[in-house]
Design a protein around this motif. Structure first.
Motif, PDB file in Angstrom:
ATOM      1  N   LEU A  55      39.960  43.506  45.281  1.00 17.17           N
ATOM      2  CA  LEU A  55      39.244  44.263  44.255  1.00 17.17           C
ATOM      3  C   LEU A  55      37.757  43.957  44.234  1.00 17.17           C
ATOM      4  N   ILE A  56      37.419  42.701  44.479  1.00 13.67           N
ATOM      5  CA  ILE A  56      36.011  42.286  44.526  1.00 13.67           C
ATOM      6  C   ILE A  56      35.302  42.924  45.710  1.00 13.67           C
ATOM      7  N   LYS A  83      42.809  29.018  43.838  1.00  9.81           N
ATOM      8  CA  LYS A  83      41.558  29.274  44.557  1.00  9.81           C
ATOM      9  C   LYS A  83      40.844  27.971  44.934  1.00  9.81           C
ATOM     10  N   ASN A  84      41.153  26.896  44.222  1.00 11.94           N
ATOM     11  CA  ASN A  84      40.511  25.601  44.445  1.00 11.94           C
ATOM     12  C   ASN A  84      41.467  24.568  45.047  1.00 11.94           C
ATOM     13  N   MET A  85      42.448  25.045  45.785  1.00 15.60           N
ATOM     14  CA  MET A  85      43.480  24.154  46.349  1.00 15.60           C
ATOM     15  C   MET A  85      42.904  23.037  47.208  1.00 15.60           C
ATOM     16  N   THR A  96      56.007  38.841  43.215  1.00 10.90           N
ATOM     17  CA  THR A  96      54.560  38.640  43.123  1.00 10.90           C
ATOM     18  C   THR A  96      54.258  37.180  42.815  1.00 10.90           C
ATOM     19  N   SER A  97      53.518  36.558  43.716  1.00 10.31           N
ATOM     20  CA  SER A  97      53.166  35.139  43.572  1.00 10.31           C
ATOM     21  C   SER A  97      51.710  34.988  43.142  1.00 10.31           C
ATOM     22  N   ILE A  98      51.348  33.771  42.826  1.00  6.87           N
ATOM     23  CA  ILE A  98      49.955  33.470  42.519  1.00  6.87           C
ATOM     24  C   ILE A  98      49.078  33.814  43.726  1.00  6.87           C
ATOM     25  N   ALA A 121      44.999  37.334  46.255  1.00  5.15           N
ATOM     26  CA  ALA A 121      44.689  38.326  47.291  1.00  5.15           C
ATOM     27  C   ALA A 121      44.251  39.649  46.664  1.00  5.15           C
ATOM     28  N   ARG A 122      44.904  40.054  45.589  1.00  5.30           N
ATOM     29  CA  ARG A 122      44.509  41.294  44.904  1.00  5.30           C
ATOM     30  C   ARG A 122      43.097  41.180  44.344  1.00  5.30           C
TER      31      ARG A 122
END
Length: 144
Positions: free
Chosen positions: A141-142, A18-20, A129-131, A136-137
């Motif tokens: 969901l959020i 998320k912080n790439m 299933t990747s990181i 994305a999931r």
């Protein structure tokens, strides 16, 4: 059952994914955000770095960052690094095979046959299933 080590490894890789586009994250920040014991996280991140998923930078502005794109880091690899075999029985394992001591015949063992199916289904999901998929999931969901 998924070990805490594997769960924490996935959580750490997700936060780093998320912080790439940001500077490397310090272990203390990851530990605090994800509620992971810092000493345990240090070992996990070292394992992930040794596997080539992360790089580390020392000094000011140092920390950990992904060395690969999140879409190229699959859960099956993380699980094998942190926990070893995916299969629940040693005789059903592809990479960590070991004959069960009490088994008379693997060919006619119904228990093994069921757990080979479980292994195959689990491998299919974890291998696809990747990181990036986990990220994305979480986003989906959020936003529900």
């Amino acid at each position: 059952m998924l070990s805490k080590k594997t769960k924490y490894a996935i959580k750490a890789l997700v936060i780093l994914g998320k912080n790439m586009d940001k500077p490397p994250m310090q272990i203390s920040k990851i530990a605090e955000q994800e509620r992971i014991p810092k000493k345990f996280l240090e070992q996990i991140l070292l394992d992930m770095r040794n596997a080539g998923f992360l790089y580390s930078k020392k000094g000011a502005g140092g920390g950990y960052a992904l060395n690969k794109d999140p879409k190229d880091i699959y859960l099956v690899s993380i699980l094998r690094i942190t926990d070893g075999p995916v299969a629940m029985l040693p005789c059903a394992s592809l990479n960590f095979y070991h004959k069960c001591d009490e088994c008379h015949s693997e060919v006619s063992c119904g228990i093994r046959d069921v757990f080979v199916d479980v292994r195959d289904a689990t491998l299919k999901i974890l291998s696809e299933t990747s990181i990036a998929d986990v990220i994305a999931r979480e986003t989906k969901l959020i936003n529900v």
